[in-house]
Design a protein around this motif. Structure first.
Motif, short mmCIF file in Angstrom:
data_model
loop_
_atom_site.label_atom_id
_atom_site.label_comp_id
_atom_site.label_asym_id
_atom_site.label_seq_id
_atom_site.Cartn_x
_atom_site.Cartn_y
_atom_site.Cartn_z
N VAL A 8 0.84 -1.14 -0.05
CA VAL A 8 0.03 0.00 -0.13
C VAL A 8 0.77 1.20 -0.20
O VAL A 8 1.87 1.33 0.82
CB VAL A 8 -1.11 0.05 1.38
CG1 VAL A 8 -1.86 1.36 1.20
CG2 VAL A 8 -1.95 -1.32 1.22
N GLY A 15 -5.18 4.70 3.09
CA GLY A 15 -4.24 3.54 3.08
C GLY A 15 -3.99 2.92 4.39
O GLY A 15 -3.83 1.56 4.39
N LEU A 31 3.03 -1.29 3.96
CA LEU A 31 2.60 0.12 3.63
C LEU A 31 3.82 1.15 3.77
O LEU A 31 4.62 1.16 4.80
CB LEU A 31 1.57 0.64 4.72
CG LEU A 31 1.01 2.03 4.61
CD1 LEU A 31 -0.69 1.88 4.83
CD2 LEU A 31 1.71 3.15 5.24
#
Length: 391
Positions: A8, A15, A31
């Protein structure tokens, strides 16, 4: 080379929610955030969890219904972060929106909330109008009170990230994505942290970079087309004026837009504007015209000590958030606020998000994970996303 199911890009509320939902669904998640978590738009919103009463005017009923359902869910899942708060709508003899129009809108709002407890509204008796501190009473014809919710947007996003990490998601701040190579079975993503180049294989990539969504796509190979967008800046002013207990929903005296006058840490927060930007800076700044606009509306509705310059002396802070809207004709105020999810047949492992609302981040996350399941298959679930508590 490290491998993950899902990468992500972007550590804003969307997010964060996607990382949390994906980790709960059993995916390995990485992420990347180029700055800090909730350091941009997701810390600079109007700090509301709301159905979007004004969206009824532009016919966005599905978005309002979805938002009201999410308001109800977040009040249960994050009771220390999301709190119900009364809203007041004053109607004057000069208002464009009549009393019957406001009452009709609030009635529809209640219906779309499935007559949730917070869907109730009432007409405030005239004897109580003076309890709204500073509100001008001349020309006032009616006051309506309804309910929505308020949050600390940055703390909420950080709480979602905390929960995602607890479920196994790996989150890296100050990580700049520099290259995404889309291969038939996966993507190879390069990113930079503290001047160290890193590389990871991801079976799927979600681009949730907010205003920088198309900048991320510039790093994709083979090249991919981006959606035409507008950057719309929303600015707020914090005034050293004691706040009312609730939020005032006010029609701008300069146009038909709606702004809010809100309590925030004991002071008064005013927002928001909608200014289309020609370029995107790392640190958006409120313009002089925006300040005049917000203070002019405040002065129009509230008995002030002095002129605009006296009000300017009361400004203790300002902040700006930039949101993404599709590039359409018409003004930004009337444009759709739902999230656009864009994936192309040529790049089936890459999904980009355009727009979105703080209130509906959970439904966005759920829809994205449905795409992930189609793209790379399911995993054994770790937790029920709809029951994850936030604190």
């Amino acid at each position: 080379m490290a491998t993950v199911d899902l990468l992500v890009i972007g550590g804003g509320i969307n997010g964060a929610g996607i990382a949390q939902c994906a980790a709960a669904a059993g995916y390995s998640v990485l992420l990347l955030e180029k700055d800090t978590i909730a350091g941009q738009t997701s810390a600079n919103s109007s700090k509301l969890i709301h159905g979007g009463l004004r969206y009824l005017e532009s016919g966005q009923l599905p978005l309002v219904r979805k938002s009201l359902a999410e308001r109800k869910a977040l009040l249960k899942l994050a009771p220390s972060l999301v709190n119900p708060i009364p809203f007041y709508i004053p109607v004057y003899d000069t208002s464009h929106r009549s009393s019957w129009a406001i009452r009709a809108g609030l009635s529809l709002y209640a219906v779309l909330s499935d007559f949730d407890e917070l869907g109730l509204f009432k007409s405030v008796p005239s004897v109580d109008w003076s309890k709204i501190k500073g509100l001008k009473l001349k020309g006032l014809k009616a006051v309506y009170q309804y309910w929505d919710a308020q949050t600390d947007d940055k703390r909420l996003t950080q709480a979602v990230i905390k929960n995602a990490r607890a479920l196994g998601a790996h989150v890296i701040e100050h990580a700049q994505c520099t290259h995404i190579e889309h291969l038939p079975s996966h993507c190879v993503v390069r990113y930079q942290t503290e001047e160290i180049a890193q590389e990871v294989e991801a079976l799927a990539v979600v681009n949730a970079a907010g205003p920088w969504v198309n900048q991320v796509l510039e790093n994709v190979f083979p090249p991919i087309a981006a959606e035409p967008i507008e950057w719309v800046q929303g600015s707020h002013l914090l005034l050293d004026i004691p706040a009312n207990d609730g939020i005032l929903y006010l029609e701008s005296c300069f146009d038909k837009r709606v702004i809010f006058v809100m309590p925030w840490n004991g002071q008064t927060l005013i927002g928001t504007t909608e200014v289309v930007l020609d370029e995107l800076s790392d640190k958006p700044q409120i313009t002089a015209a925006e300040e005049e606009y917000l203070l002019g509306i405040y002065q129009h509705y509230f008995a002030c000590l002095g002129d605009i310059d006296a009000l300017k002396a009361r400004v203790v802070d300002s902040f700006c958030g930039v949101r993404v809207l599709p590039k359409l004709s018409g003004n930004a105020f009337d444009q759709p606020r739902d999230t656009l999810q864009k994936s192309q047949l040529s790049h089936p492992k890459l999904l980009s998000l355009y727009g979105g609302k703080l209130t509906t981040y959970r439904t966005t996350a759920t829809e994205v994970i449905e795409w992930v399941e189609d793209a790379i298959g399911e995993r054994p679930s770790l937790a029920n996303f709809d029951k994850l508590q936030l604190d």
